[in-house]
Enzyme design. Structure first.
Site, short mmCIF file in Angstrom:
data_model
loop_
_atom_site.label_atom_id
_atom_site.label_comp_id
_atom_site.label_asym_id
_atom_site.label_seq_id
_atom_site.Cartn_x
_atom_site.Cartn_y
_atom_site.Cartn_z
N ASP A 61 0.86 -1.19 0.00
CA ASP A 61 0.00 0.00 0.00
C ASP A 61 0.90 1.24 0.00
O ASP A 61 2.13 1.14 0.13
CB ASP A 61 -0.88 -0.04 1.25
CG ASP A 61 -2.08 0.89 1.18
OD1 ASP A 61 -2.23 1.58 0.16
OD2 ASP A 61 -2.86 0.92 2.15
N GLU A 84 2.56 5.15 -3.93
CA GLU A 84 2.50 6.14 -5.02
C GLU A 84 3.80 6.95 -5.19
O GLU A 84 4.09 7.30 -6.35
CB GLU A 84 1.33 7.11 -4.78
CG GLU A 84 -0.04 6.46 -4.91
CD GLU A 84 -0.38 5.57 -3.72
OE1 GLU A 84 -1.13 4.59 -3.88
OE2 GLU A 84 0.12 5.86 -2.61
N ASP A 92 -9.20 3.57 -1.89
CA ASP A 92 -10.05 3.95 -0.76
C ASP A 92 -11.41 4.46 -1.25
O ASP A 92 -11.70 5.66 -1.22
CB ASP A 92 -9.35 5.00 0.09
CG ASP A 92 -8.09 4.46 0.73
OD1 ASP A 92 -7.96 3.23 0.84
OD2 ASP A 92 -7.23 5.26 1.12
#
Length: 978
Positions: free
Chosen positions: A542, A545, A618
């Site tokens: 996770d 980015e 999300d």
């Protein structure tokens, strides 16, 4: 930089969901990004000038060179604006017809980033040996097959034609602009001490010169603009982005003159057929943005960037499909407009990098998928268990909590394959290190889960807590493999879940073997490893980015420095892929021989499909997010990321029972099926639901497990061909114009299964589009519907317990109907075959099996069967044959089929697995006899059909053959005599 504290960050992120709604001011619009603003202004000036606009770029004809094999053309490119700046153009024609177009600045003050393709491509493409270039006065061209590539000299354009008709045109609107490197002008400052005494009259002359200079019009303003717009630094909110290399953006217009619909450029929360962002009455006012970002509660309809970026487009019409892939890793904005309903114009604006475009000629969707797969690789064939149900939330709070959740699933007889742990399992969010208070026995806990054939997935994020008592950070620091700040020295420090954190630079090859060593489950002679883990634990990546809580746009500063001296702006969109790539290899190599890893990633780039699964991030527990999740999964499949899904129930919020049931109906028909929830949501494991909702969800989960043979067979095909697991209508029926914009229903692989999930509150019926004149059977009721040659809408019942699922006539669907607690427990279960006869009385289907965990299938260890049914002279014959043996010489499967042996070791392990039931739909009458060819009469029963109207609809006649005692691995034939 904002004065963040860990407490403040956590307070923000743990706030109630309403406070977490997407904050648009945290993320740039095009008008707030200097290079995008400049690119759009260029487009506006060109549009205003209309027919008088001319691109300043042209080919230096004297520099043209063609390689001896004639497949590579190179030439210099000049700009009339900057005659001293040199550019180089190169075209390569690949052996599959793809054309690669590269353009770079030559001998510039600095080097542009040109390594994006090296991370995305699986290998250097093979160049065609059968190309002939013909040079004329105005252009040079090469014709091969029905395709032709044309390079016009002045202005420079590159066109791909088929049958003489333009398919893709580069710089047709004259928006090509490669901002060249330049030296920053330093304004001289004068001091009183150093000021010379002017001669008489000199002051007046100087003032006159300044006045004349101010009157002079910048001759390049028509193209570049009349100001230095954020060339050397840029402000956004409280952050300043230094730009030591100055302006280096790349603008290019890419037109599709013969194609009115485009798909791709994931990831965005939009319709599958991309809405317009420019021209008359655009759907969105901003371009589509590709800039991997951590966007909480993203909008359900927006061109905003999300977690991943794949710069690929399909352009489609009833005549053909073409595609383009732009290997650029920097932030990119893409405008979309339509000059007519039969053509599409796009404008790509990237912050840095070179032009590196791959023009894929198709001409079918399957051809474009194959061409892209040969460039960036096919999706990975995942471990079989990973196609089951995944149960997750932030967070299961202890090892006892995990055991209790598992026990409750078993008590309710609900299948599940994987339990997940979010960030709270780790001591102070130091990944690989368990919180000893709440997880005192991680190995024993994992073994308890594995005893029932299940796995665990735990999160490992890319940020490392900056503390000397964290071995992962200390070793990374000692090895100097951390991302550096803009100075190029030391270690960048930002804030994330761990508090003060640093990030591993996976562009640095010195980080690779070290990172893989951390996942070893045994102690190492030197270095630290994860000895409190087991090989039944897989990984969730996770925040890659990367997400940085106190950074610009919740990410890393663009002027940070990576290995090789490249700025983060150059590689931002590639960054997340390298993290999941190395993690996947780490999990794979912790065993000998290697086992297939499961790695879920939030951030991705072209080529990420080779390493694992993704999810849509999300999302919110809303009907709108449920619906757009389907469209996003379809779009990601176009970009190669077939192993995709959206969080069942939505990450944020507390969905009511009706919504949760509908979301499970969506989820079981996603390639990746996971329920997940925010830490502040109520517990919503399916066994907590009241009846009848609990019973409906239980049936849905069992349906997913029943259909696992369909899913695994579809994944196998995708891993070979690149055609996505979930197939939009334009992929299945490319000539059906009515299906071009259909994105709320889809097919699962080549199985013939059509699904239309319900995503609206209170629905009791829905409309389903049938694209052809063929029969479609309701999966549950055997009701038969008939389509039409030009497509047809039908209305079907869709009460809460009903999800519209259909079997296309002409399909044979293999399933396993025995309920089990987890998928590994099903490996020796018998099969049921559903034979859905077409109008012509025929059907076909496939079944692919292997051990589901190893790489033995790459050495021919598998079973691949074809089932078929043919009707002739009142006789229906259902037969099977070995596809592995039949297609042994097929190039598409390479080594696996070449080494295939029907009696391979895996086939021996399932040699007793049988077909326990065959269901035949659409016979049209009661049979006279049903036999295995050469054998006795079988046990069977027939339920006659019921006609509902004069259109061939109603309930199909159903023949059920009970336990024919035929084996999956053997050839056989069943004869139905009418």
């Amino acid at each position: 930089m904002q004065p963040w504290t860990l407490l403040g960050v956590l307070s923000l992120l743990l706030a109630v969901p309403d406070a977490l709604a997407v904050k648009s001011h945290d993320f740039k619009t095009c008008s707030q990004a200097g290079f995008c603003r400049r690119g759009r202004a260029l487009s506006a000036r060109a549009a205003e000038a209309k027919n008088t606009w001319k691109s300043p770029y042209s080919v230096d004809v004297s520099s043209i060179a063609i390689t001896p094999n004639k497949a590579v053309f190179t030439a210099g490119v000049k700009s009339s604006l900057y005659p001293d700046i040199q550019f180089g153009l190169e075209l390569r024609v690949h052996d599959d017809g793809v054309v690669r177009v590269r353009m770079d600045e030559i001998n510039g003050l600095r080097k542009r980033y040109d390594e994006a393709a090296s991370w995305a491509l699986i290998s250097e493409p093979t160049i065609s040996q059968d190309i002939t270039w013909t040079t004329g006065k105005k252009d040079i061209r090469a014709k091969y097959g029905n395709n032709e590539v044309v390079v016009a000299f002045e202005p420079l354009t590159v066109s791909l034609l088929r049958g003489g008709k333009p398919q893709i045109v580069l710089n047709g609107r004259g928006l090509l602009h490669m901002e060249h490197f330049r030296t920053k002008k330093v304004e001289e400052t004068k001091t009183e001490e150093a000021a010379p005494v002017p001669e008489e009259g000199a002051e007046d002359a100087a003032e006159q010169a300044v006045f004349e200079a101010e009157k002079e019009v910048n001759p390049r303003a028509w193209f570049e603009g009349d100001t230095e717009d954020d060339w050397w630094e840029e402000r956004f909110s409280t952050w300043t982005d230094s730009k030591p290399k100055g302006p280096e953006s790349l603008s290019i217009d890419i037109s599709f003159p013969s194609h009115g619909t485009i798909y791709g450029i994931p990831q965005h929360a939009t319709r599958l057929a991309l809405p317009t962002t420019a021209g008359d009455s655009p759907t969105f006012t901003d371009p589509y943005r590709l800039y991997n970002a951590d966007v909480f509660e993203y909008l359900a309809s927006s061109p905003m960037s999300l977690y991943g970026s794949i710069p690929i487009l399909h352009a489609h019409s009833a005549d053909s499909t073409v595609g383009i892939f732009h290997a650029v890793g920097s932030e990119t904005w893409i405008d979309v407009s339509h000059a007519s309903d039969k053509s599409t114009e796009t404008h790509w604006i990237s912050e840095s990098g070179i032009l590196d475009l791959f023009l894929m000629p198709g001409p079918t969707p399957a051809d474009v998928f194959a061409q892209y797969s040969r460039l960036t690789g096919t999706p990975v064939l995942p471990p079989h268990w990973s196609l089951g149900y995944h149960q997750c939330r932030w967070n299961y709070i202890s090892s006892d909590d995990v055991r209790t959740v598992q026990r409750r699933f078993d008590e309710e007889d609900m299948p599940v394959d994987v339990f997940w742990l979010d960030i709270e399992y780790a001591e102070e969010h130091k990944y690989f290190m368990w919180d000893a208070k709440n997880f005192p026995d991680p190995v024993e806990m994992t073994n308890d889960v594995a005893a029932n054939g299940r796995k665990m997935v735990v999160i490992v994020d890319p940020h490392l807590k900056r503390t000397s008592n964290y071995p992962a950070f200390q070793e990374a620091s000692d090895r100097k493999v951390l991302v550096m700040p803009s100075s190029g020295e030391g270690e960048y420090e930002g804030w994330c879940w761990s508090g003060s954190s640093s990030w591993i630079d996976f562009f640095n090859p010195n980080a690779w073997d070290w990172w893989k060593s951390l996942f070893k489950t045994t102690a190492l002679k030197s270095g630290w490893s994860w000895t409190s883990s087991t090989t039944d634990i897989h990984i969730w990546n996770d925040m890659n980015e990367p997400s940085v809580f106190n950074g610009p746009e919740i990410s890393m500063p663009r002027d940070n420095v990576h290995y090789g001296g490249w700025e983060h702006r150059d590689v931002h969109n590639i960054n997340g892929m390298l993290f999941s790539n190395l993690t996947s290899k780490a999990v794979q190599e912790r065993t000998d021989p290697p086992q297939r890893p499961f790695v879920l990633t939030r951030s991705f780039f072209a080529g990420s499909q080779r390493f694992g699964a993704m999810w849509t991030g999300d999302n919110l527990g809303t009907w709108e997010h449920m619906a757009v999740g389907i469209q996003m999964v379809l779009a990601n499949g176009i970009g190669g990321m077939s192993f995709a899904g959206s969080d069942v129930g939505g990450f944020f919020g507390n969905p009511e029972p009706e919504m949760l049931v509908r979301w499970y109906q969506v989820g079981i028909f996603n390639p990746f099926l996971r329920a997940h929830a925010h830490i502040d949501t109520k517990r919503r494991e399916p066994f907590l639901l009241e009846q009848p909702y609990k019973g409906i969800v239980k049936d849905l989960l069992r349906l997913r497990y029943t259909m696992l043979p369909v899913w695994y067979t579809a994944f196998r095909e995708t891993s070979v061909t690149g055609v996505p697991v979930l197939r939009p209508h334009y992929v299945m029926f490319p000539k059906d114009t009515k299906g071009f914009t259909v994105d709320d229903q889809y097919f699962i692989g080549a199985s013939g299964i059509l699904v239309k999930p319900i995503t609206t509150k209170g629905a009791t019926e829905t409309t389903v589009y049938l694209p052809e004149d063929e029969v479609y059977y309701d999966y549950f009721s055997h009701h038969v519907y008939r389509g039409a040659a030009k497509g047809k809408d039908i209305t079907v019942q869709a009460e809460l317990h009903q999800v519209p699922v259909f079997v296309r006539g002409g399909s044979i669907v293999p399933t396993r109907e025995r309920p089990r607690r987890s998928s590994p427990l099903m490996k020796l279960d018998p099969f049921t075959l559903r034979v859905a006869l077409s109008k012509a009385g025929s059907a076909r289907g496939e079944l692919y099996l292997d051990d589901g965990v190893s790489y033995a299938h790459e050495k021919g260890q598998f079973v691949w069967r074809e089932f078929s049914a043919q009707t002739a002279k009142k006789t229906v014959r259902i037969t099977t044959k070995d596809l592995g043996a039949e297609k042994k010489d097929a190039a598409v499967d390479g080594v696996a089929l070449a080494s295939y042996n029907p009696g391979n070791t895996f086939a021996e392990t399932i040699k007793e697995v049988r077909v326990e039931k065959i269901v035949v739909e659409g016979l049209g009458g009661k049979p006279a006899s049903v036999k295995v060819e050469g054998g006795k009469e079988l046990v069977w029963e027939y339920a006659p059909g019921v006609a509902a109207n004069g259109k061939g609809e109603g309930v199909a006649g159903v023949l059920t053959i009970k336990d024919p005692k035929v084996l999956v691995v053997k050839d056989w034939a069943i004869v139905i005599q009418m």
